[in-house]
Structures are given as structure tokens and as C-alpha cells.
Scaffold this active site. Structure first.
Site, mmCIF file in Angstrom:
data_model
loop_
_atom_site.group_PDB
_atom_site.id
_atom_site.type_symbol
_atom_site.label_atom_id
_atom_site.label_comp_id
_atom_site.label_asym_id
_atom_site.label_seq_id
_atom_site.Cartn_x
_atom_site.Cartn_y
_atom_site.Cartn_z
ATOM 1 N N LEU A 94 0.835 -1.204 0.000
ATOM 2 C CA LEU A 94 0.000 0.000 0.000
ATOM 3 C C LEU A 94 0.870 1.256 0.000
ATOM 4 O O LEU A 94 1.934 1.283 0.634
ATOM 5 C CB LEU A 94 -0.917 0.001 1.221
ATOM 6 C CG LEU A 94 -1.952 -1.126 1.244
ATOM 7 C CD1 LEU A 94 -2.783 -1.065 2.516
ATOM 8 C CD2 LEU A 94 -2.856 -1.063 0.017
ATOM 9 N N HIS A 110 -2.540 -12.200 6.679
ATOM 10 C CA HIS A 110 -1.329 -12.740 6.045
ATOM 11 C C HIS A 110 -1.204 -14.229 6.370
ATOM 12 O O HIS A 110 -1.384 -14.637 7.531
ATOM 13 C CB HIS A 110 -0.094 -11.978 6.540
ATOM 14 C CG HIS A 110 1.155 -12.444 5.867
ATOM 15 N ND1 HIS A 110 1.507 -12.028 4.600
ATOM 16 C CD2 HIS A 110 2.108 -13.322 6.271
ATOM 17 C CE1 HIS A 110 2.633 -12.632 4.254
ATOM 18 N NE2 HIS A 110 3.023 -13.413 5.242
ATOM 19 N N ASP A 142 1.598 -1.095 8.596
ATOM 20 C CA ASP A 142 2.453 0.083 8.743
ATOM 21 C C ASP A 142 3.237 0.244 7.439
ATOM 22 O O ASP A 142 2.890 -0.387 6.435
ATOM 23 C CB ASP A 142 3.345 -0.016 9.995
ATOM 24 C CG ASP A 142 4.384 -1.118 9.893
ATOM 25 O OD1 ASP A 142 4.511 -1.731 8.807
ATOM 26 O OD2 ASP A 142 5.093 -1.353 10.890
HETATM 27 C C1 GAR Z 1 -5.039 -15.069 1.776
HETATM 28 O O1 GAR Z 1 -4.431 -16.295 2.069
HETATM 29 C C2 GAR Z 1 -4.266 -13.938 2.383
HETATM 30 O O2 GAR Z 1 -3.678 -14.269 3.596
HETATM 31 C C3 GAR Z 1 -3.236 -13.695 1.328
HETATM 32 O O3 GAR Z 1 -3.944 -13.809 0.126
HETATM 33 C C4 GAR Z 1 -4.946 -14.784 0.282
HETATM 34 C C5 GAR Z 1 -6.246 -14.253 -0.278
HETATM 35 O O4 GAR Z 1 -7.210 -15.257 -0.292
HETATM 36 N N1 GAR Z 1 -2.629 -12.414 1.468
HETATM 37 C C6 GAR Z 1 -1.329 -12.210 1.301
HETATM 38 O O5 GAR Z 1 -0.553 -13.080 0.974
HETATM 39 C C7 GAR Z 1 -0.879 -10.782 1.531
HETATM 40 N N2 GAR Z 1 0.533 -10.728 1.680
HETATM 41 P P1 GAR Z 1 -8.720 -14.913 -0.556
HETATM 42 O O6 GAR Z 1 -8.775 -14.060 -1.813
HETATM 43 O O7 GAR Z 1 -9.369 -16.250 -0.769
HETATM 44 O O8 GAR Z 1 -9.250 -14.209 0.657
#
Ligand code: GAR
Length: 201
Positions: A94, A110, A142
Site C-alpha cells: 500500500l 497474512h 504500517d
Molecule cells: C489469503 O491467504 C491472504 O492471507 C493472502 O492472500 C490470500 C487471499 O485469499 N494475502 C497475502 O498473501 C498478503 N501478503 P482470498 O482471496 O481467498 O481471501
């Protein structure tokens, strides 16, 4: 009612978990103002459409215009004036200006036990490292990459010989649970941040 903006770039299973919790009255006091995404044709977009939630797409397709895309994203969110921004699988760092304007108001999910395995493909990083335990983290954003104060975490045992798909599913089940729990705490003003530490009242 607290005004919530959801940021998502993918399948949207966390978005679905949050929406279901609101619809089933497991949590109260949240109004989802909009889905903001950097990609069209995603599962998250379909979920928003089905729920009549307005969708705003911020175009990031031209990599040479990254700064103006970031500026746009910041403007779109600022104009919505949310109380909370939920980053539910938003696959971009972001913009700093946005993060500073919404300090302790942007919540990210995460797929690892931070500070282990920040960044992309956290589940793959964990499997390749050979950890026995990994999990899910919900934290405030952050200006670093996955470094903000941690609200909730949940651990998952890595079964022997687990595939990436299996471990991803196990982690996602925990993500869905703790992201709803963290939002509930936020809605009830039960979260207090003291430096790196999050106190739950
Ligand atoms: C989730 O596992 C989330 O933790 C990850 O993307 C996936 C989205 O799944 N986010 C990251 O890796 C951010 N660094 P979703 O679209 O099924 O909610």
C-alpha cells in the site's frame, strides 16, 4: 455503524467470511462501503456484485504509471472516508501516504505466523523452509512489508508431506476465523495500540 472498505485482488474467501459473519449477525456494527480492487474478473468482485456492494477498480496495468495508480488508490479510499480498511488478499504494497493517513485503521490478513515469511507466497516459503508449525496473522498495516502491530495469530501444524494446497487450506480456515474476530474487536473499540503491541481490552 463503522464504515469499512475492503481491498482484495483475488478469490475473495476472506471477504466472503467477513460478509457471512455480518449477514448472519455474528458481528454487528459494520457497513461495507465498497470493494476496491486492482484487478477485474476476480472472485472478490463477484462476491461484491452479488451482495450489491459498490466496486471500484484502480488500474495498475501500466507499470510505468505506478505512482499515479498509487495516488488514485489513495484518493479513492480517502474519499470514501472509512473507519477501517480491510486488506483481504490485496497483493500490493500500500502507498505510504495511504498507510500514514489511516494509521491503525488498515487491517491485513497474512498466511504465515509473522514475522516469519513476510511478502508473497508465504505458505510456499514456510513449506520450503520445512517448518512444523505455521499459521495466519491479522495485523495493522504500517509502512513496512507485513511488519505492523499484530492483532491476532493462529497456529497450524504442518502435516508430514503436506502439499502447498493442503497447507493453504488449513491456513485459510484460520484466516477466516481470526479476521472476523479481529474485525469484531475493532468494531467494539476493544483494540488499543501501544507501539508494536496490541492490547485487547
Ligand atoms: C489469503 O491467504 C491472504 O492471507 C493472502 O492472500 C490470500 C487471499 O485469499 N494475502 C497475502 O498473501 C498478503 N501478503 P482470498 O482471496 O481467498 O481471501
Amino acid at each position: 455503524m463503522k464504515r469499512i472498505v475492503v481491498l482484495a485482488s483475488g478469490r475473495g474467501s476472506n471477504f466472503r467470511a467477513v460478509l457471512s459473519a455480518i449477514e448472519d449477525h455474528r458481528i454487528a456494527g459494520a457497513h461495507i462501503l465498497a470493494l476496491v480492487s486492482d484487478r477485474s474478473g476476480t472472485g472478490a468482485e463477484q462476491i461484491a456484485r452479488d451482495a450489491n456492494i459498490p466496486i471500484t477498480l484502480v488500474d495498475y496495468s501500466d507499470k510505468s504509471k505506478r505512482a499515479s495508480s498509487d495516488e488514485n488508490l489513495t484518493k479513492v479510499i480517502s474519499n470514501l472516508a472509512p473507519d477501517c480498511v480491510l486488506a483481504l488478499g490485496f497483493m500490493r504494497i500500500l502507498p505510504e501516504k495511504l498507510v500514514l493517513a489511516f494509521r491503525h485503521k488498515i487491517i491485513n490478513v497474512h498466511p504465515s505466523l509473522l514475522p516469519a515469511f513476510p511478502g508473497m507466497n508465504a505458505q510456499k516459503q514456510a513449506l520450503e523452509y520445512g517448518v512444523r508449525v505455521t499459521g495466519a496473522t491479522v495485523h495493522f498495516v504500517d509502512t513496512g512489508v507485513d511488519t505492523g502491530p499484530i492483532i491476532l495469530q493462529s497456529a497450524v501444524q504442518v502435516p508430514a508431506g503436506a502439499t502447498l494446497e493442503e497447507i493453504t487450506d488449513l491456513i485459510q480456515a484460520e484466516e477466516h476465523r481470526i479476521v472476523v474476530q479481529a474485525l469484531d474487536l475493532f468494531l467494539k473499540d476493544q483494540i488499543q495500540v501501544d507501539g508494536r503491541k496490541v492490547l485487547i481490552k
